[in-house]
Write a protein that holds these residues in place. Sequence first.
Motif, mmCIF file in Angstrom:
data_model
loop_
_atom_site.group_PDB
_atom_site.id
_atom_site.type_symbol
_atom_site.label_atom_id
_atom_site.label_comp_id
_atom_site.label_asym_id
_atom_site.label_seq_id
_atom_site.Cartn_x
_atom_site.Cartn_y
_atom_site.Cartn_z
ATOM 1 N N VAL A 23 13.825 8.231 4.534
ATOM 2 C CA VAL A 23 14.953 8.237 3.909
ATOM 3 C C VAL A 23 16.116 8.996 4.801
ATOM 4 C CG1 VAL A 23 16.347 9.452 1.874
ATOM 5 C CG2 VAL A 23 14.016 8.721 1.576
ATOM 6 N N TYR A 57 7.397 13.242 -4.465
ATOM 7 C CA TYR A 57 7.617 13.061 -3.109
ATOM 8 C C TYR A 57 7.562 14.269 -2.334
ATOM 9 C CZ TYR A 57 9.986 8.538 -4.157
ATOM 10 O OH TYR A 57 10.092 7.087 -4.694
ATOM 11 N N GLU A 62 0.762 -1.129 0.077
ATOM 12 C CA GLU A 62 0.197 0.243 -0.030
ATOM 13 C C GLU A 62 0.924 1.260 -0.268
ATOM 14 O OE1 GLU A 62 -2.984 -2.500 -0.516
ATOM 15 O OE2 GLU A 62 -3.146 -0.223 -0.556
ATOM 16 N N ARG A 63 0.428 2.231 -0.535
ATOM 17 C CA ARG A 63 1.213 3.612 -0.555
ATOM 18 C C ARG A 63 0.992 4.119 1.105
ATOM 19 N NH1 ARG A 63 1.194 7.309 -5.314
ATOM 20 N NH2 ARG A 63 1.326 5.233 -6.147
ATOM 21 N N LYS A 64 2.398 4.303 1.476
ATOM 22 C CA LYS A 64 2.722 4.615 2.713
ATOM 23 C C LYS A 64 3.869 5.707 2.898
ATOM 24 C CE LYS A 64 5.303 0.437 3.831
ATOM 25 N NZ LYS A 64 5.354 -0.925 4.346
ATOM 26 N N LYS A 65 4.164 5.933 4.121
ATOM 27 C CA LYS A 65 5.341 7.052 4.365
ATOM 28 C C LYS A 65 6.551 6.295 4.011
ATOM 29 C CE LYS A 65 4.216 8.427 8.541
ATOM 30 N NZ LYS A 65 4.046 8.882 9.706
ATOM 31 N N THR A 66 7.489 7.104 3.525
ATOM 32 C CA THR A 66 8.945 6.413 3.025
ATOM 33 C C THR A 66 9.909 7.104 3.992
ATOM 34 O OG1 THR A 66 8.136 6.233 0.891
ATOM 35 C CG2 THR A 66 10.280 5.750 1.195
ATOM 36 N N PRO A 120 23.271 8.924 -3.089
ATOM 37 C CA PRO A 120 23.142 7.556 -3.342
ATOM 38 C C PRO A 120 23.319 7.037 -4.621
ATOM 39 C CG PRO A 120 21.198 8.613 -2.377
ATOM 40 C CD PRO A 120 22.095 9.680 -2.666
ATOM 41 N N CYS A 171 4.318 10.041 -1.501
ATOM 42 C CA CYS A 171 4.447 10.195 -2.837
ATOM 43 C C CYS A 171 2.803 10.589 -3.281
ATOM 44 C CB CYS A 171 4.892 8.880 -3.497
ATOM 45 S SG CYS A 171 5.417 9.291 -5.247
ATOM 46 N N GLY A 186 2.423 11.575 -8.098
ATOM 47 C CA GLY A 186 3.893 11.347 -8.635
ATOM 48 C C GLY A 186 5.053 12.241 -8.272
ATOM 49 N N TYR A 227 8.651 11.028 3.749
ATOM 50 C CA TYR A 227 7.912 11.381 2.460
ATOM 51 C C TYR A 227 6.729 10.817 2.286
ATOM 52 C CZ TYR A 227 12.325 13.577 1.099
ATOM 53 O OH TYR A 227 13.761 14.516 1.206
#
Lengths: 221, 174
Positions: B53, B162, B47-51, B65, B157, B160, B155
């Motif tokens: 970094v 972030y 599922e779309r969730k917080k990322t 990176p 998303c 499209g 982040y």
Amino acid sequence: MIQHPVSFLIADSFLIFLPLLIIFDFLRKKTFSWFPGSLLPIVVGLYILLQNIFTQQHPEMLIGLFAMAFCFTTSKQERLYKILSVCRYLFLYIFTSAAIWKIARGAIFNVEEFSNILIQQHADILTVPVQTALGKYYFFLINHPGVSLSLYIGAVVLELYFIIGFFTTRKDHLLLALSILFFIADYFLMRIPFWPLLVLGVTLTKFINKNIRLIPLLQLK
Amino acid sequence: MNDAQMQSNNGGRFIFLLLLLQIVVNILHSVTAFPFLHYGMYSESFERKKTTVYEVWVNGKQLPPKDFPVLTWDMLHIPLASREKMTATHDFAFDKNAIESDMSKAGLANVFNVIKPNLDNAAISDSSFAAWYQSYLQRILHYPVNTLTIVKSEYICNDGNYVLLKREPWLQLN
């Protein structure tokens, strides 16, 4: 090992010099001895586990090296081809189970599946200003879930096709080509280098598979 | 049945047994026992969730990176994610409890008691971890790390892009 750093050098030396010792022993006697051949899978297995502990990277991509290391434990042809048969089935199983898991866990029915995977997988390079063509391509796939899901389902179909190898060796050349295609695509789409697994692809070559033993119950007549 | 046929059947049975063992390990889902591993990566429904970094700033510059081979970059950021997870889960208490429960059900409670001390990570302070990470980075980068800052960003998303939700210093050395 951390408190005795020389142990790292010893571990690396074992991995590098043991195969050389096996080759030297073979050239001298014209046959593989069970010793030091039997040491090789033990050394490779331990090395993979240590590598997993220290780098926390998945050991799955290195399992082929462990499996093929058993080939050096015997000089008897019959036994060698049994080992290669196991390696071949392992290779087929890796792909087939990957496909079955994706279907069984419902991933292929999630429209945004691959888009969401790409968001997580490439966050570190996509959250900085993107200038590379590959980065732009990732954004394209993220923004077009239909296209990215097609790629994902295509990968599942490709993986599932490997099930045919359990029943016949006639498609092995095609399976080898598909595995190379899969690893190339995986590297560019997911930045995961699964190249070491290709060592198992040797079992799909004509040189090897004509002597492969199929499970009698499954063999196509 | 002659010897060749018997050998053929024994070989087939051996291969079949190995495959069966692999399948059993896989059906046990998250259990793996080397060399019987699980090949279901990226098979759960995402599922779309917080990322999250982690930005690594060394000597005043952010490590990019894209300039690192992917496995090298993994070696840089995985320890940070693991440290975070270790803290958040109280040293993986849930997993250890699950292992203890499963082993007890299998009648292996005594075995668990023997291995339990090896499952506990030594508690170290943030400053100790930062010092360790500094020397670890130096061995990977092959140059001195005089100052080190780790910034943790979250982040989401959307459309499209972030979108930055939160950005905070997570680790600082010098």
